[in-house]
Design a protein around this motif. Sequence first.
Motif, PDB file in Angstrom:
ATOM      1  N   ASN A  75     -11.570 -16.638  35.628  1.00  0.00           N
ATOM      2  CA  ASN A  75     -12.136 -17.221  36.688  1.00  0.00           C
ATOM      3  C   ASN A  75     -11.608 -18.341  36.906  1.00  0.00           C
ATOM      4  OD1 ASN A  75     -13.878 -15.202  36.885  1.00  0.00           O
ATOM      5  ND2 ASN A  75     -15.414 -15.939  35.709  1.00  0.00           N
ATOM      6  N   LYS A  76     -11.308 -19.213  36.179  1.00  0.00           N
ATOM      7  CA  LYS A  76     -10.649 -20.681  36.338  1.00  0.00           C
ATOM      8  C   LYS A  76      -9.168 -20.489  37.057  1.00  0.00           C
ATOM      9  CE  LYS A  76     -12.582 -23.075  32.261  1.00  0.00           C
ATOM     10  NZ  LYS A  76     -12.270 -23.800  31.245  1.00  0.00           N
ATOM     11  N   TYR A  77      -8.665 -19.528  36.707  1.00  0.00           N
ATOM     12  CA  TYR A  77      -7.199 -19.074  37.135  1.00  0.00           C
ATOM     13  C   TYR A  77      -7.262 -18.609  38.790  1.00  0.00           C
ATOM     14  CZ  TYR A  77      -2.570 -16.924  36.330  1.00  0.00           C
ATOM     15  OH  TYR A  77      -1.113 -16.610  36.425  1.00  0.00           O
ATOM     16  N   VAL A  78      -8.308 -17.906  39.037  1.00  0.00           N
ATOM     17  CA  VAL A  78      -8.440 -17.398  40.334  1.00  0.00           C
ATOM     18  C   VAL A  78      -8.838 -18.647  41.031  1.00  0.00           C
ATOM     19  CG1 VAL A  78      -9.895 -15.913  41.823  1.00  0.00           C
ATOM     20  CG2 VAL A  78      -8.913 -15.021  39.696  1.00  0.00           C
ATOM     21  N   GLU A  79      -9.845 -19.411  40.733  1.00  0.00           N
ATOM     22  CA  GLU A  79     -10.354 -20.528  41.461  1.00  0.00           C
ATOM     23  C   GLU A  79      -9.439 -21.515  41.821  1.00  0.00           C
ATOM     24  OE1 GLU A  79     -13.188 -20.835  43.206  1.00  0.00           O
ATOM     25  OE2 GLU A  79     -13.345 -18.708  42.603  1.00  0.00           O
ATOM     26  N   ARG A  80      -8.776 -21.878  40.815  1.00  0.00           N
ATOM     27  CA  ARG A  80      -7.473 -22.884  40.812  1.00  0.00           C
ATOM     28  C   ARG A  80      -6.551 -22.368  41.892  1.00  0.00           C
ATOM     29  NH1 ARG A  80      -7.276 -28.388  40.248  1.00  0.00           N
ATOM     30  NH2 ARG A  80      -5.130 -29.013  40.456  1.00  0.00           N
ATOM     31  N   LEU A 379      -4.120 -23.924  34.377  1.00  0.00           N
ATOM     32  CA  LEU A 379      -3.926 -24.931  35.028  1.00  0.00           C
ATOM     33  C   LEU A 379      -2.302 -24.569  35.474  1.00  0.00           C
ATOM     34  CD1 LEU A 379      -5.037 -27.241  36.869  1.00  0.00           C
ATOM     35  CD2 LEU A 379      -4.066 -28.715  35.098  1.00  0.00           C
ATOM     36  N   ALA A 380      -1.564 -24.432  34.528  1.00  0.00           N
ATOM     37  CA  ALA A 380      -0.249 -24.236  34.882  1.00  0.00           C
ATOM     38  C   ALA A 380       0.294 -22.962  35.096  1.00  0.00           C
ATOM     39  CB  ALA A 380       0.725 -24.578  33.494  1.00  0.00           C
ATOM     40  N   GLN A 381      -0.610 -22.044  34.593  1.00  0.00           N
ATOM     41  CA  GLN A 381      -0.035 -20.544  35.191  1.00  0.00           C
ATOM     42  C   GLN A 381      -0.513 -20.406  36.894  1.00  0.00           C
ATOM     43  OE1 GLN A 381      -0.751 -17.044  32.896  1.00  0.00           O
ATOM     44  NE2 GLN A 381      -1.476 -18.329  31.239  1.00  0.00           N
ATOM     45  N   SER A 382      -1.713 -20.998  37.116  1.00  0.00           N
ATOM     46  CA  SER A 382      -2.361 -20.756  38.569  1.00  0.00           C
ATOM     47  C   SER A 382      -1.395 -21.491  39.540  1.00  0.00           C
ATOM     48  CB  SER A 382      -3.701 -21.275  38.728  1.00  0.00           C
ATOM     49  OG  SER A 382      -3.671 -22.627  38.478  1.00  0.00           O
TER      50      SER A 382
END
Length: 451
Positions: A75-80, A379-382
Amino acid sequence: MGRKWLYLCLPMMLIAVNIAGCSGGSTVQNSAAEGTTQAAAPEEEPPIDGTALPADARIAIAVYPGEGSSTGFMNKYVERTRQNLESAGIPAEQIEVVEAKNGSDELLACVEKLIEDRADIVVVGNADRKAAEEISPQITDRVVETGAALLYFGAMPAQEEQDRWVEKGWKVTCVGSDLSKVGDMRAQILDSIDFDDVDANEDHHITVGILNTEEDSEGNEANRISIDALESYHYTVELINDDEEDEEDTDNGQNTDADDNRNDADDNIDDADDNRNGADTDENDGDDENSDEDKTDIDEIRYEAAREQVTAWINDYGKDLEVILSADDAMTRGALEALDDFSRKVGHDVIVIGFSPDQESLEKIAHGELAGSIFNDSLAQSKNLSDAILAYLRGETVPAQILCDYVKVTADNAQEIMDVSKVQDDDSDEDDGEGDDSEDNDSDDDDGDNE
């Protein structure tokens, strides 16, 4: 004299500008040095070059966030990623997100829906490793037919599938982390501890308990390759929950009480999972609130299962239990609780190494209550994912695979990782808190679409 000075300095100024421009270009490869122990510093915005983005670009994201701790990460990945794209100039209404609420099997149907909406870029996130390998070829074929670019994140498609993209020259990319180095990182964590503290029973080898999730996860794979890495160091490893060993003991008529306890703990995980799945099917179809409760229940199930498993190990193996490798943060906490119940000193009597830690576990690492863990930096992956999406929109060439490293977490850098993780949490909280009315309306629309 002043004009002459300007002529002399002008070439140097241009060189400096060119160097700065190169450092902020559209490079999406982000592999750190092997064994890195520092997380990437948060970056404000994805780089934007001089090529204009299509004004009507439509980006569609289909995601299965998985269960337990993986849900928060995805979810963090998508939002970021969404925030990065909006900051780069993509209007929010041109970014559509659809969640496969009932499992990864729904991802293909989600992609079909997004294709109907004429997306220029299709992004597929999958937390299920087995499903990613099985359904990725079908998704790829379907998206490639439309001419859209396709990006995967989360669990990686099989290598042979990635090779197919390269061979065909398709606009398909997977963005993720390099799991291959995680075993070495865990071995390094253990190797940094005095061997006398690791070898509690002084038998000159280490006895390791494995806490795996009930689904095929990256944490399970991390545990497997960690054993290989430990054996490649100077450790002689004995597994106390080796399934093959259990079967052999049973065949010889020597199945121990410890085996029975392990099997009981596994049955508890499976029974709880069956009950949860039954509740999803019968009662919770399309109900976001209940889905959130289910995700919390999964963490609780894994916590209790790990606590029960480690309790059984302590009862049956005593000091022979020396190292615990955990595939999931909730299971890590369950293991620590069981050890505390028996007053076993973590870091001396038993070494616990986790995977994908949350804030609570990071604090325990900082305080020496947990030997270490492996951090997967959304953060880095997004950042890599949003950079790749923008590069495709500009017509640039994007590699088939973009990887960054996991980060080894010890007491030395736990606070730094906490700071990075907090940035991710704060970003998600701000997104939840802004524009509540519009988000509620969007959510209603999405529910209607999914039905």
